[in-house]
Write a protein that holds these residues in place. Structure first.
Motif, PDB file in Angstrom:
ATOM      1  N   CYS A  91     -23.528  33.854  26.001  1.00 41.66           N
ATOM      2  CA  CYS A  91     -24.135  33.513  24.706  1.00 41.66           C
ATOM      3  C   CYS A  91     -24.258  32.006  24.521  1.00 41.66           C
ATOM      4  N   ASN A  92     -23.445  31.252  25.258  1.00 44.81           N
ATOM      5  CA  ASN A  92     -23.437  29.778  25.200  1.00 44.81           C
ATOM      6  C   ASN A  92     -22.965  29.214  23.857  1.00 44.81           C
ATOM      7  N   LYS A  93     -22.368  30.053  23.013  1.00 51.29           N
ATOM      8  CA  LYS A  93     -21.935  29.571  21.692  1.00 51.29           C
ATOM      9  C   LYS A  93     -20.452  29.788  21.445  1.00 51.29           C
ATOM     10  N   CYS A  94     -19.853  30.774  22.088  1.00 48.88           N
ATOM     11  CA  CYS A  94     -18.490  31.179  21.734  1.00 48.88           C
ATOM     12  C   CYS A  94     -17.444  30.289  22.416  1.00 48.88           C
ATOM     13  N   CYS A  97     -17.459  30.520  26.230  1.00 50.63           N
ATOM     14  CA  CYS A  97     -18.576  29.761  26.813  1.00 50.63           C
ATOM     15  C   CYS A  97     -18.295  28.259  26.770  1.00 50.63           C
ATOM     16  N   CYS A 105     -17.953  35.759  28.938  1.00 50.45           N
ATOM     17  CA  CYS A 105     -18.313  35.756  27.518  1.00 50.45           C
ATOM     18  C   CYS A 105     -18.417  37.204  27.034  1.00 50.45           C
TER      19      CYS A 105
HETATM   20 ZN   LIG Z   1     -20.197  33.252  24.807  1.00 52.32          ZN
END
Ligand SMILES: [Zn+2]
Ligand SMILES: [Zn+2]
Length: 355
Positions: A91-94, A97, A105
């Motif tokens: 997700c590149n946000k959590c 990540c 993720c």
């Molecule tokens: Zn993530």
């Protein structure tokens, strides 16, 4: 060119494939439409199709997660580029990540499995574009061959990263001649391992691996763990290598015998990475890890940021794809699944769209 519909092979229910057409969705910002050039057939696809392993998105859905192709719509900077679609899209946000564990993720999307994403046994696939691996100059390596990087080659690479594999290391690969194991063997050698021992029950394939990274091979079929260990020790003695410390072991079979053998070979300051998946339970005296000062590590997928490094290894010849793959028209998907399920395939099959 943007197609009028996406043509795809869907698993309507486990065990049944149907060719169908679905509308091309409106691309959202940050998405790209990729025209599929090749999609590798993975054991995971077979486990969804034959073995009752559930897909996150219930059928009907298109399977396939080892995909290479060409971007035909979306971000103008990407249109026309040849790409590999990572098998695990974080997700590149959590927090995972952001702390370098994006491959695990919990909101990740896997083509051909997760909700809201398509699979690669299709003419086209819409995907998030942020993590696409751009191919660039691939010399004479066909783009469809590069599809298998998405799982079969990057998963071993990440396993090696997890083991902090470096030049001069000593490695054992259990399942060294299998679809993923053969690449595990090549990855280890390609990263500079000083000695790679390949263990597998297929003599013919094992012999083949001697040309692709395996310095020594052992077929454990019909041997006790003790006998395998004796063969291992004899090799070490002959090569002047220590047999009782520092080996990095990669278990790729996911089977109970494979795991038991891996554990029996684990020794002082050793590392065991569990790469293969299976549902059997294996018991072990965990206190041995303490006495050995050893490590037991799990590994899942590979962060997209490392795909370019794996691609480079595949293009500069450290990892050879050609001898390990074959392409077949996607219209043969049912036959290929059946052959794969019955262990009849010698190489990893990449299906090329022919709708
Ligand atoms: Zn993530
Ligand atoms: Zn896979």
């Amino acid at each position: 060119m943007i197609p009028s519909t996406i043509k795809t092979w869907q698993m309507t229910v486990p065990g049944t494939l149907t060719k169908t057409e679905i509308p091309v969705p409106q691309l959202q910002p940050g998405e790209a439409l990729v025209e599929v050039k090749g999609c590798g057939v993975c054991h995971t696809d077979l486990s969804y199709f034959y073995m009752g392993v559930r897909t996150e998105q219930p059928p009907p859905l298109s399977l396939g997660h080892e995909i290479s192709g060409v971007v035909v719509a979306g971000d103008a900077k990407l249109v026309g580029k040849e790409v590999i679609i990572p098998a695990v899209l974080p997700c590149n946000k959590c927090e995972l990540c952001k702390t370098g564990r994006g491959n695990r993720c919990l909101a990740q999307k896997m083509p051909g499995n997760s909700m809201g994403i398509y699979g690669g046994f299709s003419s086209h696939i819409p995907v998030p574009s942020a993590d696409l691996c751009i191919v660039g100059n691939r010399g004479s390596v066909p783009l469809e061959y590069l599809s298998v990087i998405a799982d079969a080659v990057t998963t071993p690479y990440q396993a090696a990263r997890r083991a902090r594999l470096q030049a001069g290391d000593r490695v054992i690969v259990i399942g060294a001649a299998g679809g993923v194991g053969s690449f595990m063997t090549q990855v280890a050698k390609g990263m500079g391992a000083a000695a790679v021992i390949g263990i597998d029950i297929n003599d013919e394939k094992l012999e083949f691996m001697k040309g692709y990274g395996a310095d020594f091979t052992i077929n454990p079929r019909g041997k006790t763990a003790k006998e395998v260990k004796e063969a291992f020790k004899a090799f070490c003695k002959e090569q002047g290598l220590p047999s009782n410390y520092g080996w990095k072991i990669f278990e790729v079979t996911g089977t109970k015998p494979g795991q038991e053998l891996a554990l029996s070979l684990l020794s002082f300051t050793g590392t065991l990475v569990v790469v293969g998946y299976g549902t059997d339970e294996t018991s072990y005296m965990l206190s041995k890890l303490m006495a050995f000062d050893a490590e037991l590590i799990g590994t899942w997928g590979c962060p997209p940021e490392f795909y370019p490094q794996v691609l480079e290894m595949c293009l500069d010849g450290r990892i050879k794809l050609g001898p390990f793959v074959e392409t077949r028209p996607m219209s043969q998907i049912e036959q290929v699944f059946d052959e794969a399920h019955h262990g009849k395939l010698k190489r990893r099959v990449i299906l090329t769209p022919d709708f």
